[in-house]
Design a protein around this motif. Structure first.
Motif, PDB file in Angstrom:
ATOM      1  N   PHE A   1      -9.886   7.941  -1.981  1.00 30.24           N
ATOM      2  CA  PHE A   1      -8.944   8.955  -1.741  1.00 30.24           C
ATOM      3  C   PHE A   1      -7.525   8.371  -0.968  1.00 30.24           C
ATOM      4  O   PHE A   1      -7.819   7.766  -0.178  1.00 30.24           O
ATOM      5  CB  PHE A   1      -9.587  10.045  -1.095  1.00 30.24           C
ATOM      6  CG  PHE A   1     -10.647  10.710  -1.597  1.00 30.24           C
ATOM      7  CD1 PHE A   1     -10.708  11.542  -2.791  1.00 30.24           C
ATOM      8  CD2 PHE A   1     -12.080  10.202  -1.257  1.00 30.24           C
ATOM      9  CE1 PHE A   1     -11.856  12.060  -3.384  1.00 30.24           C
ATOM     10  CE2 PHE A   1     -13.158  10.915  -1.732  1.00 30.24           C
ATOM     11  CZ  PHE A   1     -13.267  11.768  -3.027  1.00 30.24           C
ATOM     12  N   PHE A   2      -6.440   8.732  -1.541  1.00 26.89           N
ATOM     13  CA  PHE A   2      -5.513   8.085  -0.966  1.00 26.89           C
ATOM     14  C   PHE A   2      -3.981   8.990  -1.138  1.00 26.89           C
ATOM     15  O   PHE A   2      -4.212   9.851  -2.055  1.00 26.89           O
ATOM     16  CB  PHE A   2      -5.128   6.675  -1.630  1.00 26.89           C
ATOM     17  CG  PHE A   2      -4.771   6.862  -3.118  1.00 26.89           C
ATOM     18  CD1 PHE A   2      -3.469   6.805  -3.723  1.00 26.89           C
ATOM     19  CD2 PHE A   2      -5.883   6.962  -4.036  1.00 26.89           C
ATOM     20  CE1 PHE A   2      -3.272   6.941  -5.012  1.00 26.89           C
ATOM     21  CE2 PHE A   2      -5.822   7.054  -5.416  1.00 26.89           C
ATOM     22  CZ  PHE A   2      -4.207   6.743  -6.015  1.00 26.89           C
ATOM     23  N   SER A   3      -3.328   8.843  -0.193  1.00 24.81           N
ATOM     24  CA  SER A   3      -1.857   9.580  -0.189  1.00 24.81           C
ATOM     25  C   SER A   3      -1.057   9.514  -1.005  1.00 24.81           C
ATOM     26  O   SER A   3      -0.551   8.570  -1.280  1.00 24.81           O
ATOM     27  CB  SER A   3      -1.530   9.788   1.251  1.00 24.81           C
ATOM     28  OG  SER A   3      -0.373  10.549   1.275  1.00 24.81           O
ATOM     29  N   MET A   4      -0.230  10.510  -1.755  1.00 27.31           N
ATOM     30  CA  MET A   4       0.842  10.406  -2.497  1.00 27.31           C
ATOM     31  C   MET A   4       2.001  10.958  -1.765  1.00 27.31           C
ATOM     32  O   MET A   4       3.006  11.248  -2.477  1.00 27.31           O
ATOM     33  CB  MET A   4       0.594  10.999  -3.794  1.00 27.31           C
ATOM     34  CG  MET A   4      -0.414  10.018  -4.702  1.00 27.31           C
ATOM     35  SD  MET A   4       0.155   8.713  -5.270  1.00 27.31           S
ATOM     36  CE  MET A   4       1.389   8.971  -6.527  1.00 27.31           C
ATOM     37  N   SER A   5       2.052  11.119  -0.372  1.00 26.83           N
ATOM     38  CA  SER A   5       2.830  11.797   0.464  1.00 26.83           C
ATOM     39  C   SER A   5       4.481  11.005   0.144  1.00 26.83           C
ATOM     40  O   SER A   5       5.526  11.585   0.138  1.00 26.83           O
ATOM     41  CB  SER A   5       2.669  12.022   1.600  1.00 26.83           C
ATOM     42  OG  SER A   5       2.395  10.692   2.254  1.00 26.83           O
ATOM     43  N   ASN A   6       4.358   9.904   0.132  1.00 28.97           N
ATOM     44  CA  ASN A   6       5.763   9.128  -0.166  1.00 28.97           C
ATOM     45  C   ASN A   6       5.609   8.295  -1.337  1.00 28.97           C
ATOM     46  O   ASN A   6       5.751   6.962  -1.260  1.00 28.97           O
ATOM     47  CB  ASN A   6       5.716   8.204   1.327  1.00 28.97           C
ATOM     48  CG  ASN A   6       7.254   7.539   1.229  1.00 28.97           C
ATOM     49  OD1 ASN A   6       8.266   8.305   0.962  1.00 28.97           O
ATOM     50  ND2 ASN A   6       7.508   6.365   1.828  1.00 28.97           N
TER      51      ASN A   6
ATOM     52  N   ALA B   1       0.068   1.725  -8.223  1.00 28.88           N
ATOM     53  CA  ALA B   1       0.690   0.984  -7.305  1.00 28.88           C
ATOM     54  C   ALA B   1       0.504   1.660  -5.815  1.00 28.88           C
ATOM     55  O   ALA B   1       0.176   0.946  -4.914  1.00 28.88           O
ATOM     56  CB  ALA B   1       2.234   0.845  -7.631  1.00 28.88           C
ATOM     57  N   ARG B   2       0.474   2.952  -5.862  1.00 29.04           N
ATOM     58  CA  ARG B   2       0.232   3.498  -4.385  1.00 29.04           C
ATOM     59  C   ARG B   2      -1.216   3.261  -4.015  1.00 29.04           C
ATOM     60  O   ARG B   2      -1.352   2.980  -2.913  1.00 29.04           O
ATOM     61  CB  ARG B   2       0.672   4.882  -4.493  1.00 29.04           C
ATOM     62  CG  ARG B   2       2.013   5.229  -4.690  1.00 29.04           C
ATOM     63  CD  ARG B   2       2.994   4.402  -3.915  1.00 29.04           C
ATOM     64  NE  ARG B   2       2.660   4.994  -2.194  1.00 29.04           N
ATOM     65  CZ  ARG B   2       2.484   4.015  -1.301  1.00 29.04           C
ATOM     66  NH1 ARG B   2       2.648   2.906  -1.532  1.00 29.04           N
ATOM     67  NH2 ARG B   2       2.197   4.537  -0.032  1.00 29.04           N
ATOM     68  N   HIS B   3      -2.047   3.379  -4.854  1.00 31.65           N
ATOM     69  CA  HIS B   3      -3.453   2.840  -4.746  1.00 31.65           C
ATOM     70  C   HIS B   3      -3.738   1.661  -4.185  1.00 31.65           C
ATOM     71  O   HIS B   3      -4.517   1.626  -3.125  1.00 31.65           O
ATOM     72  CB  HIS B   3      -4.355   3.360  -5.944  1.00 31.65           C
ATOM     73  CG  HIS B   3      -5.770   2.900  -5.657  1.00 31.65           C
ATOM     74  ND1 HIS B   3      -6.336   1.550  -6.167  1.00 31.65           N
ATOM     75  CD2 HIS B   3      -6.857   3.654  -5.154  1.00 31.65           C
ATOM     76  CE1 HIS B   3      -7.544   1.780  -5.769  1.00 31.65           C
ATOM     77  NE2 HIS B   3      -7.904   2.904  -5.188  1.00 31.65           N
TER      78      HIS B   3
ATOM     79  N   PRO C   1     -14.935   5.031 -11.515  1.00 33.00           N
ATOM     80  CA  PRO C   1     -15.363   4.094 -10.404  1.00 33.00           C
ATOM     81  C   PRO C   1     -14.114   3.674  -9.744  1.00 33.00           C
ATOM     82  O   PRO C   1     -12.869   2.941 -10.283  1.00 33.00           O
ATOM     83  CB  PRO C   1     -15.923   2.971 -11.002  1.00 33.00           C
ATOM     84  CG  PRO C   1     -16.735   3.621 -12.307  1.00 33.00           C
ATOM     85  CD  PRO C   1     -15.508   4.737 -12.861  1.00 33.00           C
ATOM     86  N   ASN C   2     -14.229   3.733  -8.383  1.00 29.42           N
ATOM     87  CA  ASN C   2     -13.157   3.226  -7.421  1.00 29.42           C
ATOM     88  C   ASN C   2     -13.371   1.578  -7.195  1.00 29.42           C
ATOM     89  O   ASN C   2     -14.627   1.372  -6.817  1.00 29.42           O
ATOM     90  CB  ASN C   2     -12.823   3.949  -6.298  1.00 29.42           C
ATOM     91  CG  ASN C   2     -11.672   3.310  -5.580  1.00 29.42           C
ATOM     92  OD1 ASN C   2     -10.485   3.313  -5.909  1.00 29.42           O
ATOM     93  ND2 ASN C   2     -11.945   2.944  -4.270  1.00 29.42           N
ATOM     94  N   ASP C   3     -12.293   0.775  -7.362  1.00 30.52           N
ATOM     95  CA  ASP C   3     -12.540  -0.570  -6.945  1.00 30.52           C
ATOM     96  C   ASP C   3     -11.920  -0.837  -5.508  1.00 30.52           C
ATOM     97  O   ASP C   3     -10.807  -0.730  -5.187  1.00 30.52           O
ATOM     98  CB  ASP C   3     -11.749  -1.478  -7.922  1.00 30.52           C
ATOM     99  CG  ASP C   3     -12.088  -2.824  -7.597  1.00 30.52           C
ATOM    100  OD1 ASP C   3     -12.341  -3.438  -6.583  1.00 30.52           O
ATOM    101  OD2 ASP C   3     -11.870  -3.603  -8.602  1.00 30.52           O
ATOM    102  N   GLU C   4     -12.690  -0.839  -4.571  1.00 30.19           N
ATOM    103  CA  GLU C   4     -12.381  -0.842  -3.031  1.00 30.19           C
ATOM    104  C   GLU C   4     -11.695  -2.060  -2.781  1.00 30.19           C
ATOM    105  O   GLU C   4     -10.986  -2.220  -1.798  1.00 30.19           O
ATOM    106  CB  GLU C   4     -13.685  -0.932  -2.134  1.00 30.19           C
ATOM    107  CG  GLU C   4     -14.429   0.473  -2.068  1.00 30.19           C
ATOM    108  CD  GLU C   4     -13.680   1.482  -1.313  1.00 30.19           C
ATOM    109  OE1 GLU C   4     -12.931   1.260  -0.562  1.00 30.19           O
ATOM    110  OE2 GLU C   4     -14.201   2.834  -1.695  1.00 30.19           O
ATOM    111  N   ARG C   5     -11.625  -3.137  -3.527  1.00 27.47           N
ATOM    112  CA  ARG C   5     -10.764  -4.341  -3.313  1.00 27.47           C
ATOM    113  C   ARG C   5      -9.274  -4.120  -3.465  1.00 27.47           C
ATOM    114  O   ARG C   5      -8.503  -4.717  -2.691  1.00 27.47           O
ATOM    115  CB  ARG C   5     -11.036  -5.574  -4.434  1.00 27.47           C
ATOM    116  CG  ARG C   5     -12.677  -5.933  -4.353  1.00 27.47           C
ATOM    117  CD  ARG C   5     -13.059  -6.823  -5.504  1.00 27.47           C
ATOM    118  NE  ARG C   5     -12.749  -6.270  -6.747  1.00 27.47           N
ATOM    119  CZ  ARG C   5     -13.213  -6.775  -8.118  1.00 27.47           C
ATOM    120  NH1 ARG C   5     -13.200  -8.151  -8.129  1.00 27.47           N
ATOM    121  NH2 ARG C   5     -13.138  -6.129  -9.016  1.00 27.47           N
ATOM    122  N   PHE C   6      -8.867  -3.144  -3.966  1.00 28.60           N
ATOM    123  CA  PHE C   6      -7.614  -2.729  -4.224  1.00 28.60           C
ATOM    124  C   PHE C   6      -7.175  -1.591  -3.164  1.00 28.60           C
ATOM    125  O   PHE C   6      -5.958  -1.483  -3.033  1.00 28.60           O
ATOM    126  CB  PHE C   6      -7.257  -2.677  -5.774  1.00 28.60           C
ATOM    127  CG  PHE C   6      -7.381  -3.857  -6.549  1.00 28.60           C
ATOM    128  CD1 PHE C   6      -6.348  -4.669  -6.609  1.00 28.60           C
ATOM    129  CD2 PHE C   6      -8.666  -3.958  -7.451  1.00 28.60           C
ATOM    130  CE1 PHE C   6      -6.472  -5.800  -7.152  1.00 28.60           C
ATOM    131  CE2 PHE C   6      -8.685  -5.144  -7.988  1.00 28.60           C
ATOM    132  CZ  PHE C   6      -7.527  -6.070  -7.901  1.00 28.60           C
TER     133      PHE C   6
END
Length: 279
Positions: free
Chosen positions: A153-158, A220-222, A144-149
């Motif tokens: 889906f998120f990028s790992m490009s950098n 951290a990136r999330h 489950p994703n915690d939208e508070r954080f």
């Protein structure tokens, strides 16, 4: 049900050091805890007192959070981390990283002990991490994703922030510290890799290999923390030297490489202190 554990841990930390807002979160790997001893006005809290923080079972990982000032920058320093091989799963560092974010950190500086896949980067060398390959079974963010954080889906490009890495490299050059650059491959452990695996990782584009770091970097990136990372090389990969790998060897050469790292990180923070905080 989403966990409030990071909020509970953050409240405990604020009560122990009122009014303290760290700018940088620092994670110290095997044999690198000496850096925390340079911090001033420091308050130490055992991971056992902080909900969601991993209780390390590894020699060389102290398992405490140190809050204080290093080179003029307020820092939250984790002496030790959790690992997949300890049985925690890939999400081992999510709660701790989110707690650091809640405290006000804008960046995460990760360090670790790693093996080298390049013969010219031998034990005692430092390597700035430019990217990683996740060799763990799955992502730390599965479930489950915690939208508070952060978003589902998120990028790992950098993943390892290019600007911060350039700042680390410039600092190393100024201090006369030789700093290589490379891609980190994360293995599940706890066994060291086979010679065949090392050859495969080189083919995949990896330069260094270890058993940590990726779980906290993904977390951290999330949640929007920028990341910088430096590995201390403790050995050449299996099959690349005549020496049998051991944790004792890891600690021995981590201590040698730590001499340069102990000079590099405070100098990096001094440069950072002169720059405005991220919005």
């Amino acid at each position: 049900m989403l966990s409030n554990t990071p909020f509970e841990a953050a409240d405990i930390i604020r009560a122990r050091k009122p009014g303290f807002t760290p700018r940088v979160a620092l994670i110290l790997g095997s044999g690198l805890g000496v850096l925390a001893e340079q911090m001033t006005d420091a308050v130490s809290i055992s991971f056992t007192e902080l909900p969601g923080f991993p209780i390390s079972t590894v020699h060389g990982h102290a398992g405490e959070l140190v809050l204080g000032t290093l080179a003029g920058v307020p820092v939250a320093c984790m002496k030790g981390r959790g690992h997949f091989y300890e049985g925690y799963g890939p999400g081992v560092m999510i709660s701790a990283v989110r707690t650091l974010k809640l405290l006000g950190c804008e960046m995460l500086f990760v360090t670790n002990a790693a093996g080298s896949l390049r013969t010219e980067v031998d034990a005692g060398s430092l390597v700035a991490i430019s990217d990683h390959i996740n060799g763990l079974p799955g992502s730390p963010m599965a479930g489950p994703n915690d939208e508070r954080f952060g978003p589902r889906f998120f990028s790992m490009s950098n993943a390892y922030d290019a600007e911060l890495r350039e700042l680390v490299k410039a600092t190393a050059k100024e201090k006369g510290i030789k700093l290589h650059e490379g891609v980190y491959f994360c293995c599940a452990g706890p066994n060291f890799e086979t010679a065949a695996e090392i050859r495969a990782f080189k083919t995949l584009g990896a330069d260094i290999v270890g058993m940590s770091t990726v779980p906290e970097v993904v977390a951290a990136r999330h949640c929007g923390l920028k990341v910088a990372g430096v590995s201390v090389i403790t050995n050449l990969g299996e099959g690349m030297s005549p020496f049998q790998l051991s944790h004792e060897q890891t600690l021995k050469y981590a201590a040698i490489g730590a001499r340069d790292l102990v000079a590099l990180i405070p100098a990096f923070l001094e440069r950072l202190a002169g720059m405005p905080r991220s919005a």
